[in-house]
Design a protein around this motif. Structure first.
Motif, short mmCIF file in Angstrom:
data_model
loop_
_atom_site.label_atom_id
_atom_site.label_comp_id
_atom_site.label_asym_id
_atom_site.label_seq_id
_atom_site.Cartn_x
_atom_site.Cartn_y
_atom_site.Cartn_z
N VAL A 177 0.04 2.05 -8.90
CA VAL A 177 1.03 1.15 -8.30
C VAL A 177 0.65 -0.31 -8.58
O VAL A 177 1.51 -1.14 -8.87
CB VAL A 177 1.15 1.40 -6.79
CG1 VAL A 177 2.14 0.41 -6.16
CG2 VAL A 177 1.62 2.83 -6.52
N ILE B 230 1.68 -5.94 -3.20
CA ILE B 230 0.63 -6.11 -4.22
C ILE B 230 0.98 -7.29 -5.12
O ILE B 230 0.11 -8.09 -5.48
CB ILE B 230 0.47 -4.83 -5.05
CG1 ILE B 230 -0.09 -3.71 -4.17
CG2 ILE B 230 -0.46 -5.07 -6.24
CD1 ILE B 230 -0.16 -2.36 -4.85
N LEU C 146 5.21 -1.51 -1.11
CA LEU C 146 3.85 -1.60 -1.61
C LEU C 146 3.80 -2.43 -2.89
O LEU C 146 2.91 -3.27 -3.07
CB LEU C 146 3.30 -0.20 -1.87
CG LEU C 146 1.81 -0.07 -2.19
CD1 LEU C 146 0.96 -0.63 -1.07
CD2 LEU C 146 1.46 1.40 -2.45
N THR D 135 8.51 -9.29 0.82
CA THR D 135 7.56 -8.38 1.48
C THR D 135 7.83 -8.21 2.97
O THR D 135 7.87 -7.07 3.46
CB THR D 135 6.12 -8.85 1.23
OG1 THR D 135 5.86 -8.89 -0.18
CG2 THR D 135 5.12 -7.91 1.89
N TYR E 153 8.94 2.81 0.81
CA TYR E 153 7.50 2.55 0.96
C TYR E 153 6.89 2.11 -0.36
O TYR E 153 6.10 1.16 -0.41
CB TYR E 153 6.81 3.82 1.46
CG TYR E 153 5.31 3.78 1.39
CD1 TYR E 153 4.57 2.90 2.18
CD2 TYR E 153 4.62 4.62 0.53
CE1 TYR E 153 3.19 2.86 2.12
CE2 TYR E 153 3.22 4.59 0.46
CZ TYR E 153 2.52 3.71 1.25
OH TYR E 153 1.15 3.66 1.18
N LEU E 154 7.27 2.77 -1.44
CA LEU E 154 6.74 2.42 -2.75
C LEU E 154 7.18 1.02 -3.16
O LEU E 154 6.39 0.24 -3.70
CB LEU E 154 7.20 3.45 -3.78
CG LEU E 154 6.52 3.43 -5.15
CD1 LEU E 154 5.01 3.52 -5.02
CD2 LEU E 154 7.05 4.57 -6.01
N THR F 100 4.59 6.24 5.70
CA THR F 100 3.69 5.41 4.88
C THR F 100 2.41 6.19 4.59
O THR F 100 1.35 5.92 5.17
CB THR F 100 3.35 4.10 5.61
OG1 THR F 100 2.79 4.42 6.89
CG2 THR F 100 4.59 3.25 5.81
N PHE G 110 -3.20 4.31 -5.99
CA PHE G 110 -3.06 2.89 -5.69
C PHE G 110 -3.20 2.04 -6.95
O PHE G 110 -2.46 1.07 -7.14
CB PHE G 110 -4.10 2.46 -4.66
CG PHE G 110 -4.01 1.01 -4.27
CD1 PHE G 110 -3.10 0.59 -3.33
CD2 PHE G 110 -4.83 0.06 -4.89
CE1 PHE G 110 -3.00 -0.76 -2.98
CE2 PHE G 110 -4.74 -1.28 -4.56
CZ PHE G 110 -3.83 -1.68 -3.59
N ARG H 52 -1.02 7.65 2.96
CA ARG H 52 -2.18 7.00 2.34
C ARG H 52 -2.30 7.46 0.89
O ARG H 52 -2.12 8.63 0.58
CB ARG H 52 -3.45 7.35 3.10
CG ARG H 52 -3.48 6.81 4.53
CD ARG H 52 -4.81 7.09 5.19
NE ARG H 52 -5.90 6.41 4.49
CZ ARG H 52 -7.18 6.50 4.88
NH1 ARG H 52 -7.50 7.23 5.94
NH2 ARG H 52 -8.11 5.85 4.22
#
Length: 299
Positions: A72, A194, A190, A47, A186-187, A61, A69, A63
């Motif tokens: 993902v 997570i 993320l 990360t 970015y994906l 990035t 969300f 929103r």
């Protein structure tokens, strides 16, 4: 247009090669570290690397909506955190050959997910490509396995692998449900963040209710998975799969078991048999059929 789609094929093949190497590393981890420690450590390393890459490359990035969300997060739970934990647990009970056989089913599972979850209609040509690639992947792995037992412990391990592979298939194509194109880096970042949030409490539980032991090779293997299958693998897969449909992306999952075989030959000295050559040929035929279809822009 053709070159961009061929680029997608190269990116996804490279990603699955890295994931295949991660299966070998997971076997090392299974023998030397608790999975509830290894998996959070993996994402604890990856990360910050992702965050640094986003900063250095000035990646956007955007929103996400709550729905986006959650999609993902489902990917992270099923095909990232869940897959990682289940694979380490499974490889403590079953053989890597058995796990390889089950990984050969990834293209079919991905095609089923694309059909059921995404509502995609797969053409007859694409089903032929999937069948060829899957048959080759299975042939490669059956040729690698010898004397696979059917004791209860190994059977349980194989069931864990089936569950893990199903989550990997969901992970690989579910980004089509997000609805908008997102920067691959970015994906991937993320997804890693997570996954860290989901698994870190498990590491705390492991420390609280048991003695946590680890070996040097297991730590090195965890570091390898953090950087290569995770950082590079996520990035490459999202970069490639964003350019094609979910069903088409599923074809390239066949690279995983073939890559595992070749890496075993190169680094472990395992022999390659005629069945392996035939299996690799089928996989290449399946991928070639898919790439040919992409190049013509067939519906």
């Amino acid at each position: 247009m053709i070159s961009q789609r061929l680029t997608a094929a190269v990116l996804m093949s490279a990603a699955m090669t890295l994931v295949g190497s991660g299966v070998v590393a997971s076997k090392v981890i299974a023998g030397g570290m608790h999975p509830l420690l290894a998996v959070p450590l993996r994402f604890l390393i990856s990360t910050p690397i992702f965050i640094g890459l986003i900063y250095l490359t000035r990646t956007a990035t955007p929103r996400l909506t709550v729905r986006q969300f959650l999609i993902v997060a489902l990917q992270a739970a099923a095909g990232s955190a869940g897959y990682s934990i289940l694979m380490i647990v499974a490889l403590a009970m079953t053989t890597s050959a058995s796990a390889g056989v089950i990984h050969g089913l990834l293209p079919v599972l991905a095609a089923l997910v694309a059909t059921l979850a995404l509502g995609e209609r797969l053409s007859a040509r694409l089903w032929v490509a999937i069948a060829a690639a899957t048959s080759g992947a299975l042939l490669v792995n059956f040729s690698s396995s010898s004397g696979m037992g059917f004791d209860v412990r190994q059977l349980m391990g194989n069931l864990f692998v089936v569950t893990a592979v199903s989550g990997e298939a969901l992970f690989a194509i579910l980004n089509k449900r997000i609805g908008i194109p997102l920067p691959p880096l970015y994906l991937a970042a993320l997804m890693s963040g997570i996954s860290l949030a989901l698994t870190l409490p498990l590491a705390v539980l492991a420390f609280m209710f048991g003695s946590v032991e680890y070996t040097g090779p297991a730590l090195l293997a965890t570091g390898y998975i953090s950087v290569f299958p995770t950082v590079l693998g996520f990035w490459l897969w999202y970069s490639g799969s964003s350019r094609v449909t979910g069903g088409e992306a599923g074809i390239f999952m066949s690279v995983l078991p073939v890559a595992a075989l070749l890496l075993s030959y190169l680094f472990l000295g395992e022999a390659i048999r005629p069945g392996h050559i035939a299996g690799i040929s089928l996989v290449l035929i399946g991928i070639a059929a898919s790439v040919s279809r992409l190049g013509r822009g067939s519906p």
